[in-house]
Design an enzyme around this catalytic site. Structure first.
Site, mmCIF file in Angstrom:
data_model
loop_
_atom_site.group_PDB
_atom_site.id
_atom_site.type_symbol
_atom_site.label_atom_id
_atom_site.label_comp_id
_atom_site.label_asym_id
_atom_site.label_seq_id
_atom_site.Cartn_x
_atom_site.Cartn_y
_atom_site.Cartn_z
ATOM 1 N N ASP A 135 -58.199 60.611 -52.567
ATOM 2 C CA ASP A 135 -57.604 61.874 -52.146
ATOM 3 C C ASP A 135 -56.363 62.166 -52.992
ATOM 4 O OD1 ASP A 135 -56.438 63.991 -50.099
ATOM 5 O OD2 ASP A 135 -58.435 63.497 -49.360
ATOM 6 N N ASP A 136 -55.449 62.960 -52.477
ATOM 7 C CA ASP A 136 -54.277 63.409 -53.220
ATOM 8 C C ASP A 136 -53.409 62.230 -53.694
ATOM 9 O OD1 ASP A 136 -52.516 65.182 -54.381
ATOM 10 O OD2 ASP A 136 -52.002 66.222 -52.526
ATOM 11 N N LYS A 214 -63.311 66.918 -53.826
ATOM 12 C CA LYS A 214 -62.708 67.549 -52.647
ATOM 13 C C LYS A 214 -61.650 68.516 -53.166
ATOM 14 C CE LYS A 214 -59.759 66.690 -48.632
ATOM 15 N NZ LYS A 214 -59.049 65.668 -47.824
ATOM 16 N N ASP A 216 -58.851 71.264 -52.391
ATOM 17 C CA ASP A 216 -57.935 71.666 -51.327
ATOM 18 C C ASP A 216 -57.420 73.097 -51.514
ATOM 19 O OD1 ASP A 216 -56.575 71.242 -48.935
ATOM 20 O OD2 ASP A 216 -55.789 69.300 -49.561
ATOM 21 N N GLU A 249 -60.878 74.277 -47.238
ATOM 22 C CA GLU A 249 -60.146 75.526 -47.048
ATOM 23 C C GLU A 249 -59.519 75.603 -45.666
ATOM 24 O OE1 GLU A 249 -60.436 79.948 -45.836
ATOM 25 O OE2 GLU A 249 -61.255 78.114 -45.013
ATOM 26 N N TRP A 250 -59.778 74.548 -44.821
ATOM 27 C CA TRP A 250 -59.179 74.391 -43.481
ATOM 28 C C TRP A 250 -59.682 75.400 -42.461
ATOM 29 C CZ3 TRP A 250 -53.908 75.513 -46.115
ATOM 30 C CH2 TRP A 250 -53.658 74.570 -47.118
ATOM 31 N N ARG A 267 -64.761 72.831 -45.088
ATOM 32 C CA ARG A 267 -63.964 72.490 -43.919
ATOM 33 C C ARG A 267 -63.878 73.688 -42.991
ATOM 34 N NH1 ARG A 267 -59.800 68.775 -44.352
ATOM 35 N NH2 ARG A 267 -58.808 69.867 -42.616
ATOM 36 N N ASP A 271 -56.606 69.879 -40.546
ATOM 37 C CA ASP A 271 -56.731 68.433 -40.704
ATOM 38 C C ASP A 271 -56.838 67.746 -39.348
ATOM 39 O OD1 ASP A 271 -56.437 68.897 -43.368
ATOM 40 O OD2 ASP A 271 -54.548 67.806 -43.597
#
Length: 464
Positions: A135-136, A214, A216, A249-250, A267, A271
């Protein structure tokens, strides 16, 4: 757009992604070729080429008369089969591991290698957990300027061997490597974003042999996601490598309405956090979009928290069961190098995994609520089967504070005029001895669930 660039002459060779002069020369040659190709190919042509690779997906191995039955309309995904992105990936929901939920920014190549080792050693890889996703925080804080090319590069302190070497390590174990990017100016942890650099970054990922992206949604500059996310789709499609495209994109702009034409998953929620309240709220949000999921594109209610310590065994079992039924990506979020036996038991339940990976790909959904504030719930979904049988996955989920009986009639499950063949308990791993002709139910502990597969023969399943 201002760039935070670091000149190659300002860094020692040991700190660069290309540690030897020979590699640097080869890579520069590759990117010069990329530049020439990009100069000779107009954005319109790139878009047309990408569009030619997309098409509507037809129904996958399903007797359509089953879905036309008035008794089974509760399972009918009306948008199922409408996907336009067909890159050959995501025929079933992706399974694997992601670094964020447990490690956050404290991730390095040692953690990734040891996680890959653990997925194999525990047998999780054999069960389908094949993506190892960084991830990030993996990236250098500024792009590396190699001649005229502002390139993404790994943080030299945490990933000194480079991403390609890490991909090679993961691939040698029969696994796949995933990585993180952002459709904005910066990532959420303020590493370089890919907005405006999609083609260059996609080809960099392909050169590193990455298998999963992934993508974001931070630092979006006020530009709508519908305008930002397709650019990376087209860039990925322009490479010679198939890369699973996970849109993060939440759920801000209802991605289920547009993302099936763009990515392999999207998404639907904010989160997740490692709590009962977060998990249940996210499950309810994701349920609203059930009709849009199908092979090649999945609703994503975020990664699994199983094993991180914030919920009980019963709550984690419910979490895993509902995610499996909803055909959510099963991306482990704990430290698989140090799992408890209970965590491994949950994550390695093959019968539950098989529901998630069922080839029909219809997302299960909530079909009945009762009790205070609807805390007694029945979730169910159709599974693939051989005619004339029909199979249903059923979860009885107790979100109340005390143990309770949860029951549902066969009619409420869409079952009528049937011969019930069997009901199997997926957590007890046994068939039920006796089955009522009218209804189905069980006593379920607080915050726990029971999960079953029911097989029945419908006498009039095609009746409309």
């Amino acid at each position: 757009m201002a760039l935070n660039l670091i000149r190659t002459r300002d860094l020692p060779l040991s700190k660069l992604e290309f540690p030897s002069m020979a590699k640097r020369v080869r890579m520069v040659s590759v990117f010069l070729l990329i530049l020439l190709l990009s100069m000779s190919t107009s954005p319109k042509n790139l878009f047309n080429e990408a569009t030619e690779r997309t098409e509507k997906l037809a129904f996958h191995d399903i007797d359509k008369s089953i879905l036309s039955s008035k008794y089974l309309q509760i399972y009918n995904n009306s948008k199922y089969g409408t996907l336009q992105l067909d890159n050959g990936l995501g025929k079933t929901p992706p399974m694997g591991w992601n670094s964020w939920n447990h490690f956050g920014c404290s991730v390095d190549e040692r953690v990734i290698k040891e996680t890959a080792d653990a997925l194999v050693a525990t047998g999780l890889a054999e069960l389908g957990y094949v993506y190892v996703n960084i991830d990030d925080c993996w990236a250098n804080k500024g792009r590396i300027l190699v001649f005229v090319f502002p390139l993404l590069a790994p943080d030299p302190n945490t990933f000194p061997s480079g991403i390609k070497a890490l991909a090679d390590y993961v691939h040698e174990k029969g696994l796949k490597l995933g990585i993180y990017g952002d459709a904005g100016k910066l990532t959420c942890q303020q590493r370089p974003g890919s907005y405006g650099f999609e083609l260059l970054d996609a080809r960099m990922l392909a050169a590193w042999e990455v298998d999963y992206l992934k993508y974001d949604n931070c630092y979006d500059m006020g530009i709508s996601p519908q305008k930002r996310y397709p650019a990376m789709r087209d860039a990925l499609n322009s490479t010679a490598r198939n890369i699973f495209y996970s849109i993060c994109e939440w759920g801000v702009d209802d991605p289920a309405l547009w993302a099936p034409r763009v990515g392999n998953s999207w998404r639907t929620t904010i989160d997740i956090s490692d709590s009962w309240e977060s998990m249940t709220r996210i499950a309810d949000i994701n349920d609203k979009w059930a009709e849009y999921a199908g092979p090649g594109g999945w609703n994503d209610p975020d990664m699994l928290e199983v094993g991180n310590g914030g919920m009980t065994y019963q709550e984690y079992r419910s979490h895993f069961s509902i995610w499996a039924l909803m055909k959510a990506p099963l991306l482990i979020g704990c430290d698989v190098r140090n799992m408890s036996p209970q965590t491994l038991e949950i994550l390695s339940n093959k019968e539950v995994i098989d529901v998630n990976q069922d080839s029909l790909g219809l997302q299960g959904r909530k079909i009945k609520v009762s009790g205070k504030d609807g805390c007694l719930q029945v979730w169910a979904g159709l599974l693939s089967s051989s005619a004339p049988e029909i199979r249903l996955a059923i979860v009885l989920w107790n979100r109340c504070s005390t143990a309770s009986m949860i029951s549902v009639s066969w009619l409420e499950l869409g079952v009528i005029f049937d011969v019930i063949v069997s009901v199997r308990d997926l957590w007890e791993h046994k068939f039920l001895d006796s089955i009522s002709r009218d209804s189905f139910g069980a006593e379920v502990d607080s915050h726990d669930c029971k999960m079953y597969i029911m097989t029945h023969i419908p006498l009039f399943h095609s009746e409309s």
